[in-house]
Design an enzyme around this catalytic site. Structure first.
Site, PDB file in Angstrom:
ATOM      1  N   CYS A 259     -99.912   4.389  42.626  1.00 42.67           N
ATOM      2  CA  CYS A 259    -100.960   5.201  43.236  1.00 42.67           C
ATOM      3  C   CYS A 259    -101.733   5.999  42.184  1.00 42.67           C
ATOM      4  O   CYS A 259    -102.970   5.941  42.136  1.00 42.67           O
ATOM      5  CB  CYS A 259    -100.360   6.112  44.296  1.00 42.67           C
ATOM      6  SG  CYS A 259     -98.973   7.115  43.760  1.00 42.67           S
ATOM      7  N   PHE A 260    -101.025   6.731  41.328  1.00 39.62           N
ATOM      8  CA  PHE A 260    -101.718   7.473  40.269  1.00 39.62           C
ATOM      9  C   PHE A 260    -102.530   6.509  39.396  1.00 39.62           C
ATOM     10  O   PHE A 260    -103.635   6.816  38.950  1.00 39.62           O
ATOM     11  CB  PHE A 260    -100.714   8.210  39.382  1.00 39.62           C
ATOM     12  CG  PHE A 260    -100.210   9.502  39.949  1.00 39.62           C
ATOM     13  CD1 PHE A 260    -101.083  10.502  40.340  1.00 39.62           C
ATOM     14  CD2 PHE A 260     -98.842   9.741  40.078  1.00 39.62           C
ATOM     15  CE1 PHE A 260    -100.615  11.714  40.835  1.00 39.62           C
ATOM     16  CE2 PHE A 260     -98.371  10.943  40.585  1.00 39.62           C
ATOM     17  CZ  PHE A 260     -99.252  11.937  40.961  1.00 39.62           C
TER      18      PHE A 260
END
Lengths: 346, 346, 346, 346
Positions: free
Chosen positions: C150-151
């Site tokens: 996600c990051f």
């Protein structure tokens, strides 16, 4: 200086006691016990205490804790205070139990409600129920205090003047309470995660909450007629605070003036209970971090019901604040000593 | 007892001053002025002060406020303090301005940044920049204090030891700051509604925030080489607090030991700045409601960058707390007097 | 209709997949596996799905799941996908792994980062990194997808145009990321309780986050010069979303027009990536519950740095949404199929 | 395709209608009117709609809006719909009013409650009260719909089966409701700021809320005996949702089986009302962003009271969702068309 120890200092009730006791001008902290964090520095476990305390958690040795303290606060789950209270009887120490073990006078009710055996039945008569607004004189001379439950405190401060003065139908009382999440403790569980609760709201145990017998015990002892309450606890997506909305049908002939007069009289000399002016309504955050209770009292002429809005901090007047108030009374200190915190707004 | 007044007591900075000053053992509150709430009872406007104060807001009459006070805090938007500061010069009173009017020493920069005329240029030299960790000795003898901005305090406490000791490339400093919503004030606007902000996060004024010249002024005055900072403020869905993540490239040969030593030495005698132990990381809530700053200082060996995490309460060390600290210093009181509050956890 | 199964359907990634897949017009759900909730009704475990689904969780039997599905999503912690991926090779099924096991092409880096052995090294070449904006053509024909972190997605969408076009110094990239709490998963732990996080903000693993090698792998493969990034993840007191503030020093001669042109060109045909107009700034909540990314791109002329603000939903474009987008591409469906959700505002 | 317009599209009700109508497979949006944002691009005013809509707000010209639409939603404060409804009578258009002007059938009660004149009394008989669970057949053929209030919907869905079947004492009903902040609208005011509300909880208008006559009108029309309700609204620190805790004394001889049977029968064919299984309790967030209602129904044998917990989204089933449901019914579309959204969890 009073030498004070805390048994079970690593939960929310324990840390809130530290918030009140560290700056308390008459208190010297002695032992802060923990089962799983012995020798940990307190300000490492509680980084918000950095700069405020230089101590370590220690093992619970009853002879040391009771023998070297003037006052001991017990912050353990129900079922764990009975043995400790018995051990304390041999020492010149005052004990304030923030758990539930000695709140219910009726042993059968206690055992049915909490599903444990009352292992120290002979001590029950020595425990004073620690609600200063009702039992201040007894507290002064007590060795043992059973500190009231958080929801119960909110309900009793809201209803005692009405029940005491027979203003309402004793079978009609409905207490719709809402609490911040700290009321559910500091143990890890999925249903207390921020992700589960934020933006949400829910009821829990709506029909059978453990606080019902405690509320009814204390309202009954203030009433000529039998009291029965409906009580529903809910969870607010907030850290702390209790907001109780209480409904009760007013008896024939009772006016709003009668009601206001009863509440004003009951609390005019109380340092921590504030009856709001007409038109003022309480907001839960306004007592967060304090030992205060704010009450709005109204008669709905259309329906004939008394409506009381009662706010406290579940960790303040509902737990640690009230415990310190009891300590102040027991040791003859000014009742507001260490309790002059102001709520954080915003 | 020091007689204290607040000009502009109905915003968040004003109410936070009341939180610190009401229980302050050496303070007597005199005038609390307001434009729109004259004669309103303070505990009616601020119900969270119920039981703590029995006063009313009053009109701002400079001769009365300055003439009858030993210390006056000014909590007004920028542009409104200059005339008041000039008026105060005729009185034996100390003035602590929580606004921006006297923070910037360079008049052109002030006027360009705030888009108003500097109407009291001759007073600029009398104002001491109220960061005790840098200017304590000057503060002791000051009549006028320009209390630092909140973001600025967070950045300076985080970077001053590094810049002072030439540990980092002065052009490489990036300050990524996050603040609670109270930093945006108490005025009504759609973009500060709970409904708009809760569950969200955003940057504002990412390239041109008014705090940049103030940060650079104070870092430059501590540095031999010219300092330029990148500064980006963001809004956290929380009531209060500032969390700054600061990046700077370390100069050749500088080790983590050098860094730790510089920070430790800078703050070892400071009552409100706490350098965390290796492995400890700050959490913004742990200083909420207090005048504390917590710093984590690390060298990333992989990238050669110093990373400092700096937390304060924007209303505490970032405004009202620091202002009270300055007052304590100016009047020779113990520096922690009235500032021994403990953060509310949870 | 595509027959779809989910392995590990009881975490946040699994439930978010259900949010997208239940109303997906081309999907029929087959198996939803769970270790601890076999035979539990899905809408009893997930009451928010009441009325939307009538299925039960089932045991994970690879031959059944892979044999009876056209597409299988794996939502397990790292270390658990390798054996499953190997088992899938015998079946005519496409596999989208939302875990980390096949994202890193370098086996040594993978093993050092995740501290497990790469048990299926021969499959690595068959896994396509599932970022459609970079690898859409490869995804069309892939059997295996390694769905990005996600990051990482937030960082790559924010920096790929700049790195691809050599606009910035490849060693100067600093990524300051903030995420909602769901990024930390659904397991019970004290540090994820609402009481601990609400009103707070913190960094975690500031120097050594597992996502760094993945970011660098993908930026390096788009760059002629070696890329090194500084990456700091923080936790926002909100349920979901990622907000990345990215800083990079612009190379000599690069103008804001060059930058805008590169980003516009990169994303003008992308259905889910929106470059904001000048003056617009992203707010994290505006993409919650969607597969969208919004980017604000600015050059700070004063400092010579490019500043990119990049928002996604960590469970959407950062996990389940991107996984569904990959599925759509693999099966030749319209790329927005099932992904036309609109963020909930307020 | 149905041509649809919204009058007053820039408040929370208007934006929520857009969330449902943009992906609605049978709807084409025509006019979105605004007083203060004419010609502003919708996705610039509502950045969360970026990528979902390419339109601008327009001026309200009744002849254009009513003349060029098949259905018009009116989202204006009370007092503003009467003239518009009259203007619509000349056009072949269906009108769904989300305001309060045509909900109350009794003109005197309307005028006393809302303090405005009923300027279109002759239209009252043409307006159908838009609660499909009670008036579906009338809605099918209606030209005008008065869409119910949010609190009212929550209360009626919770109490109608009990009142319809005479299960409870009609004078004993107490409705303790809690709503998210969006229920108070999108206008700027200090008391709706995040800083004021977060961490707090409060009641408002506890004795005289405008929704009481509407609740009593609809319960009375379902009951042989006169109904009187106690109603207290509270504000939760959350964006959206309503949680109503409803208490009523059960009539002699009524059993829990009777109650369950009545509720089950009432809602077994309803697409949006879900009676939970015994032991299941509703959580407000589980219906956020949807048109669903979840009900838990219990008899407290100890006190003889029925307790109903009723949750809806105030902007969903309490406003925009129900309005779209009504539109679907009026145009003969599948009732769930465009309403298959799933709540966002976490």
């Amino acid at each position: 200086m009073i030498k004070v120890s805390i048994i079970g200092a690593t939960g929310y009730t324990g840390s809130e006691l530290l918030r009140y006791l560290i700056p308390h001008p008459e208190v010297e902290l002695v032992h802060l016990t923990s089962r799983s964090h012995v020798d940990t520095k307190v300000d490492s476990y509680y980084p918000f205490l950095k700069g405020s305390i230089d101590k370590q958690f220690s093992e619970l040795k009853p002879e040391t804790v009771f023998g070297e303290s003037d006052a001991v606060f017990i912050c353990l789950p129900h079922g764990h205070s009975m043995e400790l209270a018995a051990a304390a009887s041999a020492y010149d120490v005052k004990v304030i139990d923030l758990g539930a073990d000695f709140r219910l006078k009726n042993i059968d009710v206690y055992e049915a409600t909490y599903n444990v055996e009352q292992a120290a039945p002979n001590l029950l008569k020595d425990f004073v129920y620690g609600l200063p607004e009702k039992y201040r004189d007894d507290i002064k001379n007590a060795k043992y205090i059973a500190n009231p439950g958080c929801f119960v405190t909110s309900a009793l401060l809201g209803m005692l003047p009405a029940v005491n003065n027979a203003l309402v139908d004793e079978q009609s009382i409905i207490i719709d309470s809402k609490t911040g999440v700290s009321g559910a403790g500091r143990s890890a569980s999925v249903d207390k995660l921020l992700t589960e609760l934020m933006g949400s709201f829910k009821a829990y145990n709506p029909l059978a909450h453990r606080h019902i017998p405690e509320i009814e015990q204390e309202l009954n002892s203030a009433s000529e007629n039998a009291v029965q309450v409906q009580f529903t606890p809910h969870l607010i997506p907030a850290e702390r605070g209790i907001f109780s909305t209480i409904y009760a049908t007013v008896k024939d002939g009772i006016t709003e003036a009668d009601i206001i007069e009863s509440y004003t009289r009951a609390y005019e000399h109380e340092p921590f209970v504030h009856v709001l002016r007409p038109g003022e309504l309480p907001q839960m955050k306004h007592v967060a971090g304090t030992n205060s209770c704010q009450l709005a009292v109204q008669l709905d002429e259309r329906t004939g019901r008394l409506i009381v809005l009662s706010i406290i901090d579940n960790l303040g007047k509902g737990a640690a604040g009230q415990a310190v108030q009891n300590m102040n009374i027991m040791f003859g200190l000014p009742e507001k000593s260490g309790l002059n915190t102001i709520a954080m707004m915003p």
